[in-house]
Scaffold this motif. Structure first.
Motif, PDB file in Angstrom:
ATOM      1  N   TYR A  99      16.993  51.017  36.160  1.00 23.60           N
ATOM      2  CA  TYR A  99      16.594  50.211  37.322  1.00 23.60           C
ATOM      3  C   TYR A  99      16.157  51.100  38.483  1.00 23.60           C
ATOM      4  O   TYR A  99      16.843  51.168  39.509  1.00 23.60           O
ATOM      5  N   PRO A 100      15.035  51.824  38.347  1.00 20.85           N
ATOM      6  CA  PRO A 100      14.649  52.805  39.353  1.00 20.85           C
ATOM      7  C   PRO A 100      14.453  52.211  40.744  1.00 20.85           C
ATOM      8  O   PRO A 100      14.796  52.840  41.747  1.00 20.85           O
ATOM      9  N   LYS A 101      13.956  50.980  40.801  1.00 23.20           N
ATOM     10  CA  LYS A 101      13.668  50.392  42.101  1.00 23.20           C
ATOM     11  C   LYS A 101      14.957  50.090  42.870  1.00 23.20           C
ATOM     12  O   LYS A 101      15.109  50.461  44.041  1.00 23.20           O
ATOM     13  N   GLN A 102      15.894  49.417  42.174  1.00 23.35           N
ATOM     14  CA  GLN A 102      17.140  49.049  42.839  1.00 23.35           C
ATOM     15  C   GLN A 102      17.980  50.282  43.143  1.00 23.35           C
ATOM     16  O   GLN A 102      18.618  50.368  44.198  1.00 23.35           O
ATOM     17  N   ALA A 103      17.989  51.255  42.223  1.00 22.19           N
ATOM     18  CA  ALA A 103      18.763  52.477  42.450  1.00 22.19           C
ATOM     19  C   ALA A 103      18.191  53.244  43.645  1.00 22.19           C
ATOM     20  O   ALA A 103      18.920  53.642  44.558  1.00 22.19           O
ATOM     21  N   GLY A 104      16.857  53.421  43.648  1.00 21.48           N
ATOM     22  CA  GLY A 104      16.216  54.157  44.743  1.00 21.48           C
ATOM     23  C   GLY A 104      16.476  53.501  46.082  1.00 21.48           C
ATOM     24  O   GLY A 104      16.795  54.173  47.071  1.00 21.48           O
ATOM     25  N   ALA A 105      16.378  52.153  46.120  1.00 22.21           N
ATOM     26  CA  ALA A 105      16.559  51.432  47.389  1.00 22.21           C
ATOM     27  C   ALA A 105      17.989  51.590  47.899  1.00 22.21           C
ATOM     28  O   ALA A 105      18.219  51.781  49.092  1.00 22.21           O
ATOM     29  N   TRP A 106      18.963  51.543  46.989  1.00 22.91           N
ATOM     30  CA  TRP A 106      20.354  51.614  47.433  1.00 22.91           C
ATOM     31  C   TRP A 106      20.673  52.994  48.008  1.00 22.91           C
ATOM     32  O   TRP A 106      21.263  53.109  49.079  1.00 22.91           O
ATOM     33  N   PHE A 107      20.256  54.057  47.318  1.00 24.53           N
ATOM     34  CA  PHE A 107      20.551  55.406  47.821  1.00 24.53           C
ATOM     35  C   PHE A 107      19.792  55.661  49.121  1.00 24.53           C
ATOM     36  O   PHE A 107      20.320  56.288  50.041  1.00 24.53           O
ATOM     37  N   ALA A 108      18.557  55.162  49.224  1.00 23.93           N
ATOM     38  CA  ALA A 108      17.791  55.341  50.464  1.00 23.93           C
ATOM     39  C   ALA A 108      18.515  54.653  51.615  1.00 23.93           C
ATOM     40  O   ALA A 108      18.628  55.206  52.715  1.00 23.93           O
ATOM     41  N   ALA A 109      19.034  53.431  51.345  1.00 31.71           N
ATOM     42  CA  ALA A 109      19.730  52.680  52.400  1.00 31.71           C
ATOM     43  C   ALA A 109      21.022  53.380  52.808  1.00 31.71           C
ATOM     44  O   ALA A 109      21.535  53.141  53.902  1.00 31.71           O
ATOM     45  N   HIS A 110      21.562  54.218  51.918  1.00 35.08           N
ATOM     46  CA  HIS A 110      22.797  54.936  52.240  1.00 35.08           C
ATOM     47  C   HIS A 110      22.526  56.378  52.656  1.00 35.08           C
ATOM     48  O   HIS A 110      23.440  57.205  52.677  1.00 35.08           O
ATOM     49  N   GLY A 111      21.263  56.669  52.921  1.00 36.48           N
ATOM     50  CA  GLY A 111      20.912  57.975  53.467  1.00 36.48           C
ATOM     51  C   GLY A 111      21.126  59.147  52.524  1.00 36.48           C
ATOM     52  O   GLY A 111      21.367  60.266  52.964  1.00 36.48           O
ATOM     53  N   LYS A 112      21.048  58.864  51.218  1.00 33.96           N
ATOM     54  CA  LYS A 112      21.251  59.958  50.260  1.00 33.96           C
ATOM     55  C   LYS A 112      19.951  60.260  49.528  1.00 33.96           C
ATOM     56  O   LYS A 112      19.257  59.344  49.088  1.00 33.96           O
ATOM     57  N   ASP A 147      23.620  63.554  37.560  1.00 34.83           N
ATOM     58  CA  ASP A 147      24.933  63.652  38.203  1.00 34.83           C
ATOM     59  C   ASP A 147      25.637  62.301  38.205  1.00 34.83           C
ATOM     60  O   ASP A 147      26.855  62.226  38.310  1.00 34.83           O
ATOM     61  N   GLY A 148      24.854  61.235  38.123  1.00 34.84           N
ATOM     62  CA  GLY A 148      25.438  59.899  38.128  1.00 34.84           C
ATOM     63  C   GLY A 148      24.454  58.918  37.536  1.00 34.84           C
ATOM     64  O   GLY A 148      23.347  59.286  37.143  1.00 34.84           O
ATOM     65  N   ILE A 149      24.904  57.664  37.447  1.00 33.48           N
ATOM     66  CA  ILE A 149      24.028  56.626  36.896  1.00 33.48           C
ATOM     67  C   ILE A 149      24.085  55.383  37.778  1.00 33.48           C
ATOM     68  O   ILE A 149      25.036  55.191  38.543  1.00 33.48           O
ATOM     69  N   VAL A 150      23.038  54.554  37.660  1.00 34.94           N
ATOM     70  CA  VAL A 150      23.102  53.190  38.180  1.00 34.94           C
ATOM     71  C   VAL A 150      22.871  52.294  36.981  1.00 34.94           C
ATOM     72  O   VAL A 150      21.863  52.432  36.282  1.00 34.94           O
TER      73      VAL A 150
END
Lengths: 211, 331
Positions: free
Chosen positions: A123-136, A157-160
């Motif tokens: 789920y690249p879109k949802q994963a990317g959006a969540w990390f971006a929203a958390h400043g990572k 290092d991790g998965i979504v």
């Protein structure tokens, strides 16, 4: 799209049986679909069985008037045109961020030492959006299946990923670190069919959503 | 298949664009010639405007489809590749004509260039055919252009076309009357536009306006409008939007009314449509062939108080629908 009879795209896999139960409630005979795992097209009862991630494609094109698939798929393919008609309230799952169990979290280590976290996901879109929203800062590694393998082999290092019970995570020594969202099965419609076959579509949708 | 002349296909046209070869071109040209002639004979003279426009001259362009391509000329002026024909035609109307010339009727067959969402398979370059009526009484304009759009679709060879008709103001008025905050109203209208009815249901409940969700899901056959009770779904029958909509339907021919679906959740995909809005469909094709509506807000952005109404059809989708009907799809 022919006449007022509806064609419905059903997801093969985890959501399939409950999706067929929904159709039964709407008076559609699903016996042949249940008994024949290899056949994909059932024109007599207006059913096609496809991969969950292909459901929006069939519905957008009008090849199917209605479709059932997970909200996770719809979010990932929000560029497609479809009407999201109803939450069918089954197939509940949670989209989580997970990494190898233990302290410290390998994702924190990667962020601190290398400045970027490698995250494997379907789920690249949802994963990317969540990390971006958390400043990572993340580097998304897109895989098509068995996401749990990525951190075990050192590819990420991790998965979504989407989890139902969390058993697969535990089996592979992973632990959920954050929840991104929850998802359930949704009923979607082709926008043109939604208008031109309004009466039949409303009738079928009402029966399918009646719990 | 035998290999391409140069032995490879490594020199493609840009994604979202394509070449049209003689067989298809012959069909497209014949189809569009009939449509353009029909519009011209109906008093909608064909116009041509520049492909590139000064960005600064395109007042209100932010209300239109967003322009995908910009370039800077030798004087440092920003030029945009037009993303539709409505905005350039409004520019022509307000700069080249006077109030005494109203109403103005124009038609066009022209290409426009759009921004595309990645991987969506959308076309970057589209060939649109359309008509604009500026400075007429709004309800008359809507009835005239709906009828004209139907004639154009029939002239192209489509037998089964239908029209979805709505009004962008119906839900707006309801939300305003409910006292919902601007931000909440915007969120709900955005969910309507995204056709995400699950979110519409949740927000409508949360804001205490469950009627909004009912309205967003209401589709009425044009034939059944007479017996329909708007109060039953929370619409004020005296509101401007509802009375305009019913007056327009009443002005259509009985045959046309059988092809109309009033869709009270039909949200305009283009921001300049601020009142009556419609889409054209054919059962052979899974997406709208085009659409139109009133765009008074765009006229105001150009400093004019005249009203505007227009429609545009994607000629390649119309052509695909003709081919689909011939194959017996959707019937």
């Amino acid at each position: 799209m022919s006449g007022d009879r509806l064609t419905i795209a059903i997801p093969r896999g985890a959501l399939m049986v409950e999706a067929l139960d929904c159709l039964e409630r709407a008076g559609i005979d699903t016996a042949e679909v249940r008994s024949n795992d290899r056949k994909l097209h059932f024109p007599d009862v207006g059913i096609v069985t496809v991969r969950p991630s292909d459901v929006p494609t069939y519905v957008e094109s009008g090849a199917a008037d209605l479709g059932i698939t997970g909200k996770d798929v719809l979010v990932e393919q929000s560029y497609r045109e479809f009407v999201e008609l109803a939450d069918l309230d089954f197939g509940g799952c949670t989209m989580v961020v997970a990494s190898i169990a233990g302290d410290p979290d390998p994702m924190d280590v990667a962020a601190a030492r290398l400045g970027v976290i490698r995250v494997a996901t379907k789920y690249p879109k949802q994963a990317g959006a969540w990390f971006a929203a958390h400043g990572k800062q993340v580097e998304i590694v897109e895989v098509k299946g068995s996401v749990e393998l990525a951190p075990l082999t050192g590819m990420a290092d991790g998965i979504v990923d989407l989890v139902a019970s969390g058993a697969t995570l535990r089996e592979n020594g992973l632990v959920a670190r954050d929840e991104i969202s929850t998802t359930t099965a949704r009923l979607i419609a082709n926008p043109v069919s939604h208008r031109l076959k309004a009466t039949e579509m409303d009738r079928v949708a009402a029966l399918m959503t009646r719990a | 298949m035998t290999p391409a002349l140069n032995g490879s296909n490594a020199r493609p046209a840009p994604s979202g664009t394509r070449d049209v070869l003689p067989d298809e071109m012959r069909e497209l040209r014949e189809m569009t010639r009939v449509m353009v002639d029909l519009l011209d004979n109906a008093g909608y003279g064909e116009v041509r405007t520049p492909t590139l426009e000064y960005e600064r001259a395109m007042a209100g362009a932010e209300l239109g489809p967003s322009a995908a391509y910009r370039l800077i000329d030798e004087h440092g002026d920003a030029l945009v590749l037009r993303s539709d024909m409505t905005v350039p035609i409004v520019r022509v109307a307000v700069t080249r004509y006077e109030t005494d010339d109203l109403p103005l009727r124009f038609s066009y067959l022209a290409r426009a260039w759009r921004r595309v969402k990645p991987r969506s398979g959308e076309a970057r370059e589209i060939l649109q055919l359309g008509a604009e009526l500026i400075g007429s009484e709004p309800i008359d304009a809507a009835a005239e252009l709906l009828a004209l759009c139907g004639e154009v679709l029939s002239s192209a060879g489509l037998a089964d076309w239908q029209i979805g008709l709505g009004d962008a103001r119906i839900l707006g008025e309801l939300l305003e009357a409910s006292g919902a905050s601007d931000a909440d109203s915007r969120a709900l209208l955005e969910a309507v536009r995204d056709q995400d009815l699950v979110t519409v249901d949740a927000l409508a409940k949360e804001l205490g306006v469950p009627q909004a969700a009912t309205i967003a899901r209401t589709r009425i056959n044009g034939d059944d409008l007479e017996g329909f009770d708007p109060v039953g779904i929370g619409i004020n029958p005296d509101s401007a939007a509802w009375s305009d909509l019913t007056t327009v339907v009443g002005a259509l021919s009985p045959e046309f009314r059988t092809r109309v679906v009033l869709d009270l959740g039909l949200a305009p995909k283009i921001d300049y449509y601020d009142g009556i809005v419609f889409e054209a469909y054919d059962p052979a094709i899974g997406r709208a062939l085009g659409g139109g509506g009133s765009y008074d807000a765009l006229m105001r952005a150009f400093g004019s108080s005249a009203s505007g109404f227009g429609f545009a059809l994607d000629t390649e989708l119309v052509h695909a629908a003709v081919a689909g009907e011939e194959r017996g799809e959707g019937s």
